[in-house]
Design a protein around this motif. Structure first.
Motif, PDB file in Angstrom:
ATOM      1  N   SER A  51      50.621  -5.113 -42.957  1.00  0.00           N
ATOM      2  CA  SER A  51      50.539  -4.070 -43.899  1.00  0.00           C
ATOM      3  C   SER A  51      49.246  -3.687 -44.605  1.00  0.00           C
ATOM      4  CB  SER A  51      52.023  -4.047 -44.797  1.00  0.00           C
ATOM      5  OG  SER A  51      53.067  -3.968 -44.127  1.00  0.00           O
ATOM      6  N   PHE A  52      48.835  -4.781 -45.474  1.00  0.00           N
ATOM      7  CA  PHE A  52      47.636  -4.937 -46.250  1.00  0.00           C
ATOM      8  C   PHE A  52      46.489  -4.619 -45.223  1.00  0.00           C
ATOM      9  CE2 PHE A  52      50.741  -7.655 -48.424  1.00  0.00           C
ATOM     10  CZ  PHE A  52      50.619  -7.033 -49.511  1.00  0.00           C
ATOM     11  N   SER A  53      46.299  -5.249 -44.189  1.00  0.00           N
ATOM     12  CA  SER A  53      45.260  -4.940 -43.197  1.00  0.00           C
ATOM     13  C   SER A  53      45.077  -3.467 -42.692  1.00  0.00           C
ATOM     14  CB  SER A  53      45.274  -5.854 -41.878  1.00  0.00           C
ATOM     15  OG  SER A  53      46.337  -5.425 -41.208  1.00  0.00           O
ATOM     16  N   ILE A  54      45.908  -3.033 -42.357  1.00  0.00           N
ATOM     17  CA  ILE A  54      45.784  -1.435 -42.071  1.00  0.00           C
ATOM     18  C   ILE A  54      45.610  -0.590 -43.532  1.00  0.00           C
ATOM     19  CG2 ILE A  54      47.344   0.599 -41.378  1.00  0.00           C
ATOM     20  CD1 ILE A  54      48.948  -1.242 -39.565  1.00  0.00           C
ATOM     21  N   LEU A  55      46.480  -1.120 -44.554  1.00  0.00           N
ATOM     22  CA  LEU A  55      45.772  -0.131 -45.702  1.00  0.00           C
ATOM     23  C   LEU A  55      44.379  -0.376 -45.886  1.00  0.00           C
ATOM     24  CD1 LEU A  55      47.027   1.550 -48.438  1.00  0.00           C
ATOM     25  CD2 LEU A  55      47.140  -0.724 -49.322  1.00  0.00           C
ATOM     26  N   LEU A  56      44.175  -1.567 -45.984  1.00  0.00           N
ATOM     27  CA  LEU A  56      42.435  -1.720 -46.240  1.00  0.00           C
ATOM     28  C   LEU A  56      41.551  -0.776 -45.370  1.00  0.00           C
ATOM     29  CD1 LEU A  56      42.383  -5.481 -47.074  1.00  0.00           C
ATOM     30  CD2 LEU A  56      41.935  -3.699 -48.741  1.00  0.00           C
ATOM     31  N   MET A  57      42.013  -0.985 -43.934  1.00  0.00           N
ATOM     32  CA  MET A  57      41.259  -0.248 -43.091  1.00  0.00           C
ATOM     33  C   MET A  57      41.384   1.240 -43.079  1.00  0.00           C
ATOM     34  SD  MET A  57      39.738  -2.755 -41.557  1.00  0.00           S
ATOM     35  CE  MET A  57      38.717  -1.615 -40.394  1.00  0.00           C
ATOM     36  N   ASN A  58      42.524   1.857 -43.442  1.00  0.00           N
ATOM     37  CA  ASN A  58      42.527   3.037 -43.915  1.00  0.00           C
ATOM     38  C   ASN A  58      41.519   3.636 -44.933  1.00  0.00           C
ATOM     39  OD1 ASN A  58      46.173   3.359 -43.591  1.00  0.00           O
ATOM     40  ND2 ASN A  58      44.755   3.493 -42.078  1.00  0.00           N
ATOM     41  N   ILE A  59      41.446   2.847 -45.878  1.00  0.00           N
ATOM     42  CA  ILE A  59      40.512   3.112 -46.924  1.00  0.00           C
ATOM     43  C   ILE A  59      39.250   3.018 -46.465  1.00  0.00           C
ATOM     44  CG2 ILE A  59      39.528   2.316 -49.027  1.00  0.00           C
ATOM     45  CD1 ILE A  59      42.385   1.147 -49.851  1.00  0.00           C
ATOM     46  N   LEU A  60      38.802   2.259 -45.427  1.00  0.00           N
ATOM     47  CA  LEU A  60      37.397   2.414 -44.826  1.00  0.00           C
ATOM     48  C   LEU A  60      37.205   3.251 -43.859  1.00  0.00           C
ATOM     49  CD1 LEU A  60      37.088  -1.640 -44.435  1.00  0.00           C
ATOM     50  CD2 LEU A  60      35.997  -0.084 -46.304  1.00  0.00           C
ATOM     51  N   THR A  61      38.461   4.010 -43.219  1.00  0.00           N
ATOM     52  CA  THR A  61      38.334   4.826 -42.473  1.00  0.00           C
ATOM     53  C   THR A  61      37.148   5.992 -42.453  1.00  0.00           C
ATOM     54  OG1 THR A  61      40.366   4.652 -41.411  1.00  0.00           O
ATOM     55  CG2 THR A  61      39.411   6.722 -41.070  1.00  0.00           C
ATOM     56  N   PRO A  62      36.917   6.705 -43.623  1.00  0.00           N
ATOM     57  CA  PRO A  62      35.743   7.614 -43.880  1.00  0.00           C
ATOM     58  C   PRO A  62      34.348   6.916 -43.569  1.00  0.00           C
ATOM     59  CG  PRO A  62      37.447   8.009 -45.498  1.00  0.00           C
ATOM     60  CD  PRO A  62      37.769   6.453 -44.687  1.00  0.00           C
ATOM     61  N   LEU A  63      34.341   5.696 -44.032  1.00  0.00           N
ATOM     62  CA  LEU A  63      33.165   5.106 -44.046  1.00  0.00           C
ATOM     63  C   LEU A  63      32.850   4.857 -42.390  1.00  0.00           C
ATOM     64  CD1 LEU A  63      32.926   2.893 -46.948  1.00  0.00           C
ATOM     65  CD2 LEU A  63      31.951   5.117 -46.722  1.00  0.00           C
ATOM     66  N   ILE A  64      33.847   4.297 -41.660  1.00  0.00           N
ATOM     67  CA  ILE A  64      33.673   4.104 -40.292  1.00  0.00           C
ATOM     68  C   ILE A  64      33.355   5.325 -39.603  1.00  0.00           C
ATOM     69  CG2 ILE A  64      35.009   3.150 -38.347  1.00  0.00           C
ATOM     70  CD1 ILE A  64      36.650   1.493 -40.261  1.00  0.00           C
ATOM     71  N   ASP A  65      33.862   6.330 -39.918  1.00  0.00           N
ATOM     72  CA  ASP A  65      33.629   7.727 -39.091  1.00  0.00           C
ATOM     73  C   ASP A  65      32.264   8.172 -39.460  1.00  0.00           C
ATOM     74  OD1 ASP A  65      36.095   8.147 -37.900  1.00  0.00           O
ATOM     75  OD2 ASP A  65      36.810   9.162 -39.428  1.00  0.00           O
ATOM     76  N   GLN A  66      31.683   8.073 -40.582  1.00  0.00           N
ATOM     77  CA  GLN A  66      30.291   8.329 -40.986  1.00  0.00           C
ATOM     78  C   GLN A  66      29.445   7.473 -40.119  1.00  0.00           C
ATOM     79  OE1 GLN A  66      29.481   8.268 -45.137  1.00  0.00           O
ATOM     80  NE2 GLN A  66      31.083   9.684 -45.511  1.00  0.00           N
ATOM     81  N   LEU A  67      29.737   6.093 -39.847  1.00  0.00           N
ATOM     82  CA  LEU A  67      28.871   5.318 -39.283  1.00  0.00           C
ATOM     83  C   LEU A  67      28.724   5.567 -37.904  1.00  0.00           C
ATOM     84  CD1 LEU A  67      27.259   2.573 -39.191  1.00  0.00           C
ATOM     85  CD2 LEU A  67      29.195   1.241 -38.829  1.00  0.00           C
ATOM     86  N   CYS A  68      29.773   5.847 -37.198  1.00  0.00           N
ATOM     87  CA  CYS A  68      30.000   6.006 -35.865  1.00  0.00           C
ATOM     88  C   CYS A  68      29.141   7.343 -35.545  1.00  0.00           C
ATOM     89  CB  CYS A  68      31.389   5.700 -35.342  1.00  0.00           C
ATOM     90  SG  CYS A  68      32.129   4.166 -35.524  1.00  0.00           S
ATOM     91  N   ILE A  69      29.773   8.316 -36.184  1.00  0.00           N
ATOM     92  CA  ILE A  69      29.079   9.316 -35.797  1.00  0.00           C
ATOM     93  C   ILE A  69      27.610   9.461 -35.929  1.00  0.00           C
ATOM     94  CG2 ILE A  69      28.892  11.910 -36.672  1.00  0.00           C
ATOM     95  CD1 ILE A  69      31.841  11.898 -37.769  1.00  0.00           C
ATOM     96  N   LYS A  70      26.909   8.775 -36.893  1.00  0.00           N
ATOM     97  CA  LYS A  70      25.560   8.639 -37.068  1.00  0.00           C
ATOM     98  C   LYS A  70      25.011   7.871 -36.011  1.00  0.00           C
ATOM     99  CE  LYS A  70      23.875   8.184 -41.148  1.00  0.00           C
ATOM    100  NZ  LYS A  70      23.461   7.772 -42.312  1.00  0.00           N
ATOM    101  N   LEU A  71      25.925   6.690 -35.472  1.00  0.00           N
ATOM    102  CA  LEU A  71      25.433   5.764 -34.467  1.00  0.00           C
ATOM    103  C   LEU A  71      25.193   6.576 -32.934  1.00  0.00           C
ATOM    104  CD1 LEU A  71      27.164   2.376 -35.354  1.00  0.00           C
ATOM    105  CD2 LEU A  71      24.414   2.935 -35.251  1.00  0.00           C
TER     106      LEU A  71
END
Length: 326
Positions: free
Chosen positions: A298-318
């Motif tokens: 539960s904690f791992s998914i919640l933390l990765m949910n919070i990081l999702t916008p940053l992950i999307d920005q990074l992957c779109i840029k790459l």
């Protein structure tokens, strides 16, 4: 689906699918996929599972209907997203969990996490995952009281989950991996049968409701991490046995197929999905092996949910690059 019109353009919340499959049909598929686990949980824990599930689903739908009514918004209970959230909340608590506490979890999921942020497609984190964490922090005793599987009715006796036994260091008392795979163990309602969750997850992949990337990376990371760790530390059990143990125990299967893959709170790009899955697996194992709490899904998914916008920005840029600064 909530739509806003700008001239000739219609902008709606996720999922954005160029197909005849809409939100209602998608959520119906998820409900069907969760049916095998639901049936196994009834067999293992008894008929109270049905009552608890009905309470959670009804409360979630009721809160969504009431919020839309009070806020003079279009009713969205027909899209079945609230029903899915309620079912997942029921899956994330013990079968003996008090009904009124479960209703509080539904309020947190639907009103605070989902509706206040704008409804389906606008929530920052997964509602059911957040509800589970809030319930665990608020009602730790009730959330960690596991009825002994009785195959017919919920017994008054309680027992530790496999992860709880492992944290206590009683490796000799761990259930067989086949028992966990089939579901004859203590735990939350929807977590006990790995095979039932696997069947449901494969159904969603077959129907192209979810991508296999996140589940494969999540489960694969847990397996590899556990195998390497136990191969290094040694002990009385084999690394392979413990690697299988960790993917069957706790909420790995439920989280990997039904929560980490949530359209709204998971990355869009394939590379982002890989990062999401690996991140969830790593955080889950770090919490399990070195944290104070035996479960970390539960904690791992919640933390990765919070990081999702940053992950999307990074992957779109790459993937597509970006304008260079002069």
């Amino acid at each position: 689906m909530d739509k806003k019109y700008y001239g000739n353009l219609a902008v709606s919340s996720a999922p954005h699918l160029v197909t005849g499959l809409d939100t209602t049909k998608t959520m119906a598929m998820v409900l069907i996929a969760l049916l095998p686990s639901f049936l196994v949980s009834i067999y293992v824990f008894g008929f109270r599972v049905i009552a608890l599930t009905l309470v959670c689903v009804a409360a979630s739908i009721g809160f969504e209907w009431l919020y839309n009514k009070l806020m003079h918004k279009r009713q969205t209970v027909g899209d079945l997203s609230a029903a899915v959230t309620g079912l997942l909340i029921a899956f994330n608590v013990p079968s003996s969990f008090p009904y009124w506490m479960a209703i509080i979890g539904c309020f947190v999921a639907i009103i605070i996490v989902k509706q206040i942020y704008g409804g389906l497609g606008r929530n920052v984190v997964n509602p059911a995952i957040t509800a589970r964490i809030v319930l665990f922090i608020s009602f730790a005793t009730e959330m960690t009281t596991w009825p002994t599987p009785s195959m017919s009715t919920v017994d008054a006796a309680t027992s530790a989950t496999p992860l709880g036994v492992l944290q206590e260091g009683n490796v000799a008392d761990l259930p067989a991996n086949m028992e966990m795979f089939l579901g004859f163990i203590g735990g939350s309602v929807g977590e006990v049968s790995a095979v039932a969750l696997l069947l449901g997850g494969l159904f969603l992949i077959w129907k192209k409701i979810i991508s296999p990337i996140i589940p494969v990376c999540f489960i694969g990371t847990v397996f590899v991490f556990a195998f390497v760790y136990y191969a290094i530390v040694g002990g009385d059990v084999s690394a392979l046995n413990m690697a299988v143990f960790h993917i069957c125990a706790g909420g790995v299967m439920l989280g990997a197929f039904f929560m980490a893959t949530d359209y709204v709170t998971s990355p869009i790009m394939p590379l982002g999905k890989v990062i999401m899955g690996i991140g969830c697996g790593l955080l889950t194992m770090i919490i399990r092996l070195w944290g104070a709490y035996p479960e970390g899904v539960s904690f791992s998914i919640l933390l990765m949910n919070i990081l999702t916008p940053l992950i999307d920005q990074l992957c779109i840029k790459l993937t597509y690059g970006g304008a260079k600064k002069k």
